[in-house]
Scaffold this motif. Sequence first.
Motif, PDB file in Angstrom:
ATOM      1  N   LEU A   1     -44.049 -17.456  28.321  1.00 53.63           N
ATOM      2  CA  LEU A   1     -45.131 -16.714  28.957  1.00 53.63           C
ATOM      3  C   LEU A   1     -45.652 -17.436  30.201  1.00 53.63           C
ATOM      4  N   PHE A   2     -45.771 -18.740  30.123  1.00 57.48           N
ATOM      5  CA  PHE A   2     -46.262 -19.507  31.273  1.00 57.48           C
ATOM      6  C   PHE A   2     -45.293 -19.408  32.451  1.00 57.48           C
ATOM      7  N   ILE A   3     -44.007 -19.499  32.180  1.00 56.11           N
ATOM      8  CA  ILE A   3     -43.004 -19.386  33.240  1.00 56.11           C
ATOM      9  C   ILE A   3     -43.088 -18.012  33.901  1.00 56.11           C
ATOM     10  N   GLU A   4     -43.292 -16.958  33.106  1.00 59.84           N
ATOM     11  CA  GLU A   4     -43.428 -15.617  33.682  1.00 59.84           C
ATOM     12  C   GLU A   4     -44.659 -15.526  34.583  1.00 59.84           C
ATOM     13  N   GLY A   5     -45.745 -16.183  34.198  1.00 57.38           N
ATOM     14  CA  GLY A   5     -46.932 -16.185  35.042  1.00 57.38           C
ATOM     15  C   GLY A   5     -46.681 -16.852  36.376  1.00 57.38           C
ATOM     16  N   VAL A   6     -46.004 -17.990  36.358  1.00 61.67           N
ATOM     17  CA  VAL A   6     -45.666 -18.691  37.599  1.00 61.67           C
ATOM     18  C   VAL A   6     -44.742 -17.821  38.452  1.00 61.67           C
TER      19      VAL A   6
ATOM     20  N   LEU B   1     -36.001 -15.679  43.768  1.00 62.13           N
ATOM     21  CA  LEU B   1     -36.364 -16.835  42.950  1.00 62.13           C
ATOM     22  C   LEU B   1     -37.386 -16.447  41.885  1.00 62.13           C
ATOM     23  N   ALA B   2     -38.360 -15.617  42.266  1.00 61.87           N
ATOM     24  CA  ALA B   2     -39.371 -15.186  41.304  1.00 61.87           C
ATOM     25  C   ALA B   2     -38.741 -14.405  40.161  1.00 61.87           C
ATOM     26  N   ARG B   3     -37.800 -13.524  40.483  1.00 65.06           N
ATOM     27  CA  ARG B   3     -37.156 -12.730  39.438  1.00 65.06           C
ATOM     28  C   ARG B   3     -36.254 -13.593  38.549  1.00 65.06           C
ATOM     29  N   VAL B   4     -35.658 -14.640  39.129  1.00 66.39           N
ATOM     30  CA  VAL B   4     -34.861 -15.577  38.331  1.00 66.39           C
ATOM     31  C   VAL B   4     -35.755 -16.288  37.318  1.00 66.39           C
ATOM     32  N   LEU B   5     -36.906 -16.790  37.775  1.00 68.56           N
ATOM     33  CA  LEU B   5     -37.840 -17.452  36.864  1.00 68.56           C
ATOM     34  C   LEU B   5     -38.340 -16.479  35.797  1.00 68.56           C
ATOM     35  N   TRP B   6     -38.622 -15.250  36.219  1.00 67.28           N
ATOM     36  CA  TRP B   6     -39.060 -14.249  35.259  1.00 67.28           C
ATOM     37  C   TRP B   6     -38.012 -14.044  34.170  1.00 67.28           C
ATOM     38  N   GLY B   7     -36.746 -14.035  34.560  1.00 65.38           N
ATOM     39  CA  GLY B   7     -35.676 -13.861  33.581  1.00 65.38           C
ATOM     40  C   GLY B   7     -35.632 -14.978  32.565  1.00 65.38           C
TER      41      GLY B   7
END
Length: 419
Positions: free
Chosen positions: A87-92, A112-118
């Motif tokens: 959840l924290f990674i998705e927030g970032v 990059l944001a979508r990669v982190l979201w994944g």
Amino acid sequence: MFDRLPTFGFTRPPAVLLAVIASTFFVGFGGGVVFPILPNLGAVLGISAFMVGLILSANRFVRLVANAPAGALIDRIGTRRPFVYGLFIEGVATLGYVVALFVPPPEAWFLLARVLWGIGSAAVFATAYTIAADVSTGDSRGTNMGIVRGGITMGFPAGLVLGGVVSALYSNAAAFVLAAAFALFASVVAYVLVPETHVENGEGASVKPWDIDTSVPAVTVGLVNFGLMFAYIGALFATLVLFLGEHDLSLFGLAPQGTSGVFMAGTVVSAAAFMLVGGRVSDTRKSRTPVLLFFLVVSFVGFLLLARAGSVIELSFACVFIGAGQGGTSGPLMALLADLTPDERMGRASGTNNVFGDIGGGLGPMVSLPLVEAVGFEPIYAFCALVPLAAGGVLLVGVRRVTGTFRPGRADTNATVAD
């Protein structure tokens, strides 16, 4: 804090599931906010249609290699830490959308944001389903799976509305900042309220992208999930804003971004409602298979209506049917997977199911956006109508292979697992 919530005739789910629902609801804003904005924003920022499709799909492609390790990790160290950190990674990641608006090149930051979201969502999805399986019995599994899936899903339409309406009334940046704040708050909720449910003394161990569950139940359910995600998220959500612009359809005087957010939100609200209904009905029947087939047919009808939609009313009916078909299958489908999977492998099975779903959801925008430009909307949506029917055939073959019957009872499936 959840003891006084109304039940509306349903048995109140365990408190841990309510905490999971709250966390996934808030973080879901970040998943939905980008869909109404990016297809139109791409032209302004100089991002090609192919790159927009890649950005929208990137989180799912990342999950192709992250889902299986997430599931294996859960079976080894438990659910709490992967859930909170995910959840924290998705927030970032949601904060990355804000950066993309002001720091060039925008496509790199969005990607990059979508990669982190994944990465984050791989952990969140697998843990949420595993927690539901851990605290459920055969008589409550469909309901609890539907509730959790509904919680995961309901944040998404809130993000769609937030992305469409807030960006139209204020700015794209305001929509992204608000979604990021809610997403980060979700990790705080989980840290405070979600306990460990899966293992007592987990030990660290290496995990691999190919550490998946290749059993017939996991592959069967995964293939059904692949088809549904391809048509629903991959095709419908990626093209709806363009469809509205092409047909000059609008709600409340909103531009295509705002209107698409409202329509997609309505679709997901319908899905969330029928997730609970489908799961509950499957818990009261001897077999879950007829319930699953019924809602797959509902999805088929919805896409046929979408292919012929030429007005706001027709599009509304199509979205309700598509949402009902998608949602109605979700609870029973995950419950069936849990029925057929030993407890100690449920993390891997959930991860495997998510792998298949992300292949479908990832391929959808990559295929549908270019094809819509080439052949139009109607042929693409008509093809999507056939996908749920094919999924129903796969389901029947897989269930027959495992249990020896097309309509196994819950007792039959549990006995099969025990054998």
